[in-house]
Design an enzyme around this catalytic site. Structure first.
Site, PDB file in Angstrom:
ATOM      1  N   ASP A  52      -4.945 -11.700 -25.550  1.00 45.58           N
ATOM      2  CA  ASP A  52      -3.781 -11.066 -24.989  1.00 45.58           C
ATOM      3  C   ASP A  52      -4.273  -9.764 -24.440  1.00 45.58           C
ATOM      4  O   ASP A  52      -4.673  -8.878 -25.399  1.00 45.58           O
ATOM      5  CB  ASP A  52      -2.603 -10.973 -25.964  1.00 45.58           C
ATOM      6  CG  ASP A  52      -1.271 -10.247 -25.329  1.00 45.58           C
ATOM      7  OD1 ASP A  52      -1.547  -9.186 -24.075  1.00 45.58           O
ATOM      8  OD2 ASP A  52      -0.450 -10.342 -25.965  1.00 45.58           O
ATOM      9  N   PHE A  87       1.117  -8.356 -31.754  1.00 45.34           N
ATOM     10  CA  PHE A  87       2.466  -8.156 -31.221  1.00 45.34           C
ATOM     11  C   PHE A  87       3.525  -9.067 -31.540  1.00 45.34           C
ATOM     12  O   PHE A  87       2.889 -10.201 -31.503  1.00 45.34           O
ATOM     13  CB  PHE A  87       2.229  -8.152 -29.681  1.00 45.34           C
ATOM     14  CG  PHE A  87       3.477  -7.443 -28.732  1.00 45.34           C
ATOM     15  CD1 PHE A  87       3.958  -6.217 -28.768  1.00 45.34           C
ATOM     16  CD2 PHE A  87       4.495  -8.228 -28.059  1.00 45.34           C
ATOM     17  CE1 PHE A  87       4.961  -5.768 -28.357  1.00 45.34           C
ATOM     18  CE2 PHE A  87       5.502  -7.827 -27.511  1.00 45.34           C
ATOM     19  CZ  PHE A  87       5.915  -6.295 -27.637  1.00 45.34           C
ATOM     20  N   TYR A 113       3.086  -4.804 -16.060  1.00 48.87           N
ATOM     21  CA  TYR A 113       3.954  -3.456 -15.843  1.00 48.87           C
ATOM     22  C   TYR A 113       3.492  -2.467 -16.695  1.00 48.87           C
ATOM     23  O   TYR A 113       4.053  -1.315 -16.889  1.00 48.87           O
ATOM     24  CB  TYR A 113       5.344  -3.860 -16.284  1.00 48.87           C
ATOM     25  CG  TYR A 113       5.531  -4.546 -17.626  1.00 48.87           C
ATOM     26  CD1 TYR A 113       5.421  -3.810 -18.676  1.00 48.87           C
ATOM     27  CD2 TYR A 113       5.858  -5.987 -17.590  1.00 48.87           C
ATOM     28  CE1 TYR A 113       5.496  -4.643 -20.182  1.00 48.87           C
ATOM     29  CE2 TYR A 113       5.985  -6.601 -19.070  1.00 48.87           C
ATOM     30  CZ  TYR A 113       5.917  -5.824 -19.862  1.00 48.87           C
ATOM     31  OH  TYR A 113       5.836  -6.586 -21.263  1.00 48.87           O
ATOM     32  N   LYS A 114       2.461  -2.574 -17.553  1.00 49.62           N
ATOM     33  CA  LYS A 114       1.726  -1.319 -18.259  1.00 49.62           C
ATOM     34  C   LYS A 114       0.811  -0.710 -17.505  1.00 49.62           C
ATOM     35  O   LYS A 114       1.409  -0.070 -16.398  1.00 49.62           O
ATOM     36  CB  LYS A 114       1.275  -1.861 -19.852  1.00 49.62           C
ATOM     37  CG  LYS A 114       2.446  -2.486 -20.524  1.00 49.62           C
ATOM     38  CD  LYS A 114       2.055  -3.213 -21.919  1.00 49.62           C
ATOM     39  CE  LYS A 114       3.168  -3.644 -22.608  1.00 49.62           C
ATOM     40  NZ  LYS A 114       2.811  -4.494 -23.431  1.00 49.62           N
TER      41      LYS A 114
END
Ligand SMILES: *Cc1c(COP(=O)(O)O)cnc(C)c1O
Length: 432
Positions: free
Chosen positions: A215, A134, A240-241
């Site tokens: 991560d 990412f 928030y995922k």
């Protein structure tokens, strides 16, 4: 006979049957699933649950009625909220209760962890990551190299992917040389959905004297981990995922117990031992545990929904969630293979087939991915697009049904048959 069996699995009735025997199906009622919408994007932003809503409203009410006393007299006193949530999350990732704290944002937590764990010394000065990472993580890694006067071009090693989708553990291990100080890798790759073998990588890193962190943004809440037992040095993830904590929810970090003697990278008064924090001493005395890694006052309103959401995870249990998630993703891949892999459809799957090598979403590849993605949205299916040609579909086990998955496949089919995608522009939206 085999043929008959195979077609039977493709029917709508079979999807309904899978839902009838699903012991987690009732959790869907705890969520605000928008009417007429099939939500396949819970790996980007999880949906609001009634539990999370109630938890947030409770905090607002505490603020309304208690003012500053909310810190100590709220139902869940704000002063201890981040620690309380850390303890609740610890079991989801296989951590000891004091190894997790909910604080800051994902990227900032990586900065904080690197500030403590990245100690270039002599030859051992490089950071290892991967080329499918990412971007935010890579930007953070580069800034730490620069802070130490090093050159990212030279000292950031990015493990190459052989196929542009996945990474081979042996390729990563081959790069764990005596020049590497720290390795930072994803648990689940955000595009292909590949799940790396964290236990193997941690073992290999330690054997070679490398500190390793992960991560977990794309696995926390959908794949169980054993961070403590695997001896992982540090980890961080967003809430928030899959964890449904709300847009921009406060993030989490994990520090292994064996590192509790390390000072946090970016210290502040909220990392002080709690019983004496309000003595306001100038001499920093860190809390024992991940709590020491907090800098400033917690964002109570952005923590609150997570308290409600985590209750659902405790009830459902990570093992059951993982089992349903794997069933949903294999069902989705099965239907796409059986119905949509040949012409004129030409969809293909970019996610590893082996259950132990995939996370919670499926990467569907198509050269018209941007326009198919737009057509899906018009039809009330919410996927997301990732360049260059990927439609990500996340059948989240808490609120997506087998019948939803069946319907999504029918939509993918019809969008090609009717050439509906041709009505949409080739450019993607700003927030894809
Ligand atoms: C979502 C995600 C992030 C998000 O970082 P923020 O600081 O929360 O914006 C970071 N890393 C990965 C792998 C992600 O999937």
């Amino acid at each position: 006979m085999e043929q008959e069996l195979a077609t039977q699995f493709l029917t709508e009735e079979f999807a309904r049957e899978l839902d009838r025997t699903d012991e987690l199906a009732h959790f869907r009622d705890r969520f605000y699933v928008m009417p007429g919408v099939i939500y396949m994007d819970g790996n980007s932003l999880g949906l609001l649950s009634r539990d999370a809503e109630e938890a947030l409203l409770n905090v607002l009410n505490d603020w309304k009625t208690l003012g500053i006393d909310g810190w100590t007299r709220a139902k869940s006193p704000w002063f201890y909220l981040a620690e309380e949530l850390g303890r609740a999350e610890a079991s989801l990732v296989g951590a000891q209760p004091d190894e997790v704290i909910v604080t800051a944002s994902t990227t900032l937590n990586l900065h904080n962890l690197l500030a403590a764990f990245y100690r270039p010394q002599g030859r051992r000065r490089k950071i290892l990551a991967d080329e499918l990472n990412f971007p935010s993580d890579k930007y953070a890694l580069e800034s730490h190299l620069r802070l130490h006067g090093l050159d990212p071009e030279e000292d950031l090693i990015l493990v190459r992917s052989r196929d542009g989708r996945t990474l081979e553990e042996k390729d990563i291990i081959a790069e764990l040389t005596d020049e590497v100080a720290v390795a930072v890798l994803p648990s689940v790759l955000y595009r292909s959905g590949q799940l790396l073998n964290l236990s193997l990588l941690t073992y290999a890193a330690h054997e070679r004297g490398v500190i390793i962190g992960f991560d977990l943004s794309h696995s926390a809440g959908v794949v169980p981990h054993k961070l403590h037992a695997w001896d992982v040095d540090f980890a961080f993830w967003c809430n928030y995922k899959y964890l449904n904590g709300g847009p921009g929810a406060v993030a989490s970090l994990f520090v292994h117990q064996k590192h509790f003697d390390r000072l946090p990278g970016l210290a502040g008064w909220w990392g002080y031992r709690k019983d004496r924090q309000f003595d306001l001493c100038l001499q920093f005395e860190p809390a024992v545990g991940a709590g020491a890694w907090q800098a400033g006052t917690p964002h109570i309103l952005s923590l609150a929904p997570l308290a409600g959401s985590l209750k659902i995870f405790q009830e459902a249990g990570m093992e059951r969630l993982r089992a349903k998630s794997l069933a949903l993703t294999s069902y989705l891949m099965y239907l796409i293979d059986a119905l949509l892999s040949g012409p004129p459809y030409n969809y293909s799957i970019g996610t590893p087939r082996e259950p132990e090598r995939r996370g919670g979403h499926v990467a569907v590849e198509h050269e018209e991915a941007v326009r198919i993605n737009a057509a899906l949205k018009r039809r009330g299916v919410i996927p997301d697009f990732r360049p260059p040609n990927i439609i990500r579909l996340a059948p989240v086990p808490l609120y997506v049904s087998f019948h939803d998955v069946w319907q999504v496949v029918q939509h993918l089919k019809e969008i090609i048959e009717t050439k509906e995608y041709e009505k949409f522009p080739r450019e993607r939206d700003t927030v894809a």
